[in-house]
Design an enzyme around this catalytic site. Structure first.
Site, PDB file in Angstrom:
ATOM      1  N   ASP A 163       0.861  -1.190   0.000  1.00 42.96           N
ATOM      2  CA  ASP A 163       0.000   0.000   0.000  1.00 42.96           C
ATOM      3  C   ASP A 163       0.898   1.241   0.000  1.00 42.96           C
ATOM      4  O   ASP A 163       1.915   1.249  -0.693  1.00 42.96           O
ATOM      5  CB  ASP A 163      -0.967  -0.080   1.184  1.00 42.96           C
ATOM      6  CG  ASP A 163      -2.234   0.732   0.930  1.00 42.96           C
ATOM      7  OD1 ASP A 163      -2.219   1.623   0.057  1.00 42.96           O
ATOM      8  OD2 ASP A 163      -3.237   0.495   1.612  1.00 42.96           O
ATOM      9  N   ASP A 167       0.946   7.269   4.627  1.00 45.86           N
ATOM     10  CA  ASP A 167      -0.371   7.801   4.252  1.00 45.86           C
ATOM     11  C   ASP A 167      -1.045   8.481   5.447  1.00 45.86           C
ATOM     12  O   ASP A 167      -0.809   8.099   6.601  1.00 45.86           O
ATOM     13  CB  ASP A 167      -1.303   6.679   3.769  1.00 45.86           C
ATOM     14  CG  ASP A 167      -0.933   6.150   2.364  1.00 45.86           C
ATOM     15  OD1 ASP A 167       0.080   6.584   1.795  1.00 45.86           O
ATOM     16  OD2 ASP A 167      -1.685   5.297   1.861  1.00 45.86           O
ATOM     17  N   ARG A 220       1.715   9.737  -6.481  1.00 43.94           N
ATOM     18  CA  ARG A 220       1.379  10.173  -5.119  1.00 43.94           C
ATOM     19  C   ARG A 220       2.580  10.738  -4.369  1.00 43.94           C
ATOM     20  O   ARG A 220       3.065  10.157  -3.409  1.00 43.94           O
ATOM     21  CB  ARG A 220       0.748   9.038  -4.304  1.00 43.94           C
ATOM     22  CG  ARG A 220      -0.506   8.494  -4.950  1.00 43.94           C
ATOM     23  CD  ARG A 220      -1.157   7.456  -4.071  1.00 43.94           C
ATOM     24  NE  ARG A 220      -2.366   6.916  -4.715  1.00 43.94           N
ATOM     25  CZ  ARG A 220      -3.070   5.873  -4.246  1.00 43.94           C
ATOM     26  NH1 ARG A 220      -2.695   5.278  -3.138  1.00 43.94           N
ATOM     27  NH2 ARG A 220      -4.135   5.459  -4.870  1.00 43.94           N
TER      28      ARG A 220
END
Ligand SMILES: *[C@@H]1O[C@H](CO)[C@@H](O)[C@H](O)[C@H]1NC(C)=O
Ligand SMILES: *[C@@H]1O[C@H](CO)[C@@H](O)[C@H](O)[C@H]1NC(C)=O
Length: 322
Positions: A163, A167, A220
Site C-alpha cells: 500500500d 499515508d 502520489r
C-alpha cells in the site's frame, strides 16, 4: 560524526555542495528529545512525542509493540533489525527512533489510529505488504512528525501488493513529513483516501512535506484530497506523477526539483500555487488550476530549487546519530 562537525564549522564559508558528494550521506547529529520544529506539526500545540517520558530500547517485535501500545509518554529506541509480517499499533505521546543504521524494519507497518503526538525518526522501513497497512499509516490522528526515515518496496508486484509508504487519512491533521528517502514503489503517499470522504476530511489534512528525496515512485508525491499541503525543498527523481491536489485540496509547491516526471504538479479539481520549481526533462509542469494557498502560518527556509538536489542527497533518509 567527526566529518559532520567539520562540515558544520566550514559551512559558513564553503557551500555544502562542495563538501558533499552525492553518493555520500552526511551524518547528522540529533537528540532523542527533539521535537517538531517545522511545518504543520508545529501547530495545534506542537509535536513533542515521548518527550519527558522514559527511554526504552527494543530490538524485537514483542518488546517494540509493547513499548508503544499505551498513551504514556515514552521514547522508544530501536537498536537492531526487526522483521516479520505484522502491524504495530502506535499509541499517543511516543517517539519511535532508530538508534543507528541497524534499525531496519522489514515487513512490519506502523498504524497510528486515533492518536495524538507521535514522532517517528531514523528508521529504514521496507516491504510492508498491503495486508499490514502502509509503511506508516496515520489515521484520525493529529500532531505527527515523521522525519529522516527511508521507506521503500519495489515495483515488481503490481500496485496493490504494497500500500502506501506513508499515508494520512480520515481527517488526520497537523502532520510534517521531512528529510525522507522514499523510493522504489508504486503509490507513494496518499492524503485523503476517497473522493466520498469530504464530510470527514474537509478542514483537516494539513500536511507539510519538505526536504524529501523521492526516487522511482510511480505516483502520489503526495496525492492529496480535500486538505492543505505545503511541499518544499524536495527532489523528485523519476516519478510519473508527483504532487496531485484533488477534490478542492490546496497546495503550495515551492523550491522543488523535478526530473523526468510526466506530471510534476497535476490537478483538475485541486489547486496549486507553484513557485521556483525546476522541471528538468518533464513532459508537463504545473497543470493544476491556480490556488489560494500562497502562505502558511509558520516560518520555514527555502533552499531555492537550484540547491535542492545536493542538500537533499546529503541529508535525506536515516542519517541521524544520537
Ligand atoms: C525481546 O526483547 C526483550 C527486551 O527488550 C526481552 O526481554 C525478550 O526476551 C525479547 N523477546 C524475544 C522473543 O527475543
Ligand atoms: C499524552 O500525554 C499527556 C501527558 O504528557 C497526557 O495528559 C495525555 O492524556 C496523553 N495523551 C493521551 C491521548 O493519552
Amino acid at each position: 560524526m567527526n566529518i559532520y562537525f567539520q562540515i558544520t564549522l566550514l559551512a559558513t564559508a564553503i557551500p555544502l555542495t562542495w563538501c558533499a558528494p552525492s553518493s555520500e550521506k552526511l551524518v547528522k547529529r540529533a537528540t532523542l528529545n527533539d521535537i517538531a520544529t517545522t511545518g504543520y506539526a508545529t501547530l495545534n500545540g506542537g509535536t513533542t512525542g515521548g518527550l519527558g517520558g522514559p527511554v526504552v530500547e527494543v530490538n524485537n517485535l514483542t518488546a517494540w509493540a509493547a513499548a508503544v501500545a499505551d498513551d504514556l509518554p515514552r521514547i522508544v529506541v530501536i537498536t537492531g533489525p526487526i522483521s516479520g509480517s505484522s502491524q504495530v499499533m502506535v499509541g499517543s505521546n511516543k517517539s519511535i527512533i532508530g538508534k543507528n543504521s541497524a534499525a531496519k524494519i522489514t515487513g512490519i507497518g506502523m498504524y497510528i489510529l486515533q492518536k495524538k503526538n507521535v514522532i517517528v525518526r531514523n528508521l529504514i522501513i521496507s516491504k510492508v505488504l498491503a495486508a499490514n497497512g502502509d509503511g506508516i499509516w496515520i489515521q484520525k490522528s493529529t500532531n505527527i512528525w515523521v522525519d529522516h526515515c527511508e521507506i521503500f518496496n519495489d515495483q515488481d508486484h503490481g500496485k496493490d501488493y504494497y500500500d502506501g509508504l506513508v499515508d494520512a487519512t480520515h481527517a488526520a491533521d497537523w502532520v510534517t513529513i521531512s528529510n525522507m528517502y522514499l523510493h522504489d514503489h508504486e503509490k507513494g503517499s496518499l492524503v485523503g483516501h476517497s473522493d466520498n470522504n469530504g464530510a470527514e476530511d474537509t478542514g483537516h489534512l494539513h500536511i507539510t512535506y519538505h526536504n524529501n528525496h523521492w526516487k522511482n515512485v510511480y505516483s502520489r508525491g503526495p496525492s492529496l484530497r480535500f486538505g492543505t499541503g505545503h511541499i518544499y525543498n524536495s527532489y523528485y527523481d523519476n516519478m510519473f506523477e508527483c504532487v496531485r491536489p484533488r477534490k478542492g485540496a490546496q497546495v503550495l509547491v515551492e523550491s522543488n526539483y523535478f526530473v523526468g516526471a510526466s506530471k510534476p504538479i497535476f490537478g483538475t479539481d485541486g489547486y496549486a500555487v507553484a513557485r521556483d520549481n525546476a522541471y528538468i526533462q518533464c513532459t508537463n509542469q504545473n497543470t493544476a488550476p491556480a490556488g489560494t494557498l500562497a502562505s502558511v502560518p509558520y516560518s520555514y527556509s527555502l533552499l531555492g530549487s537550484g540547491n535542492v538536489v545536493a542538500a537533499v542527497l546529503a541529508q535525506a533518509g536515516a542519517t541521524l546519530t544520537f
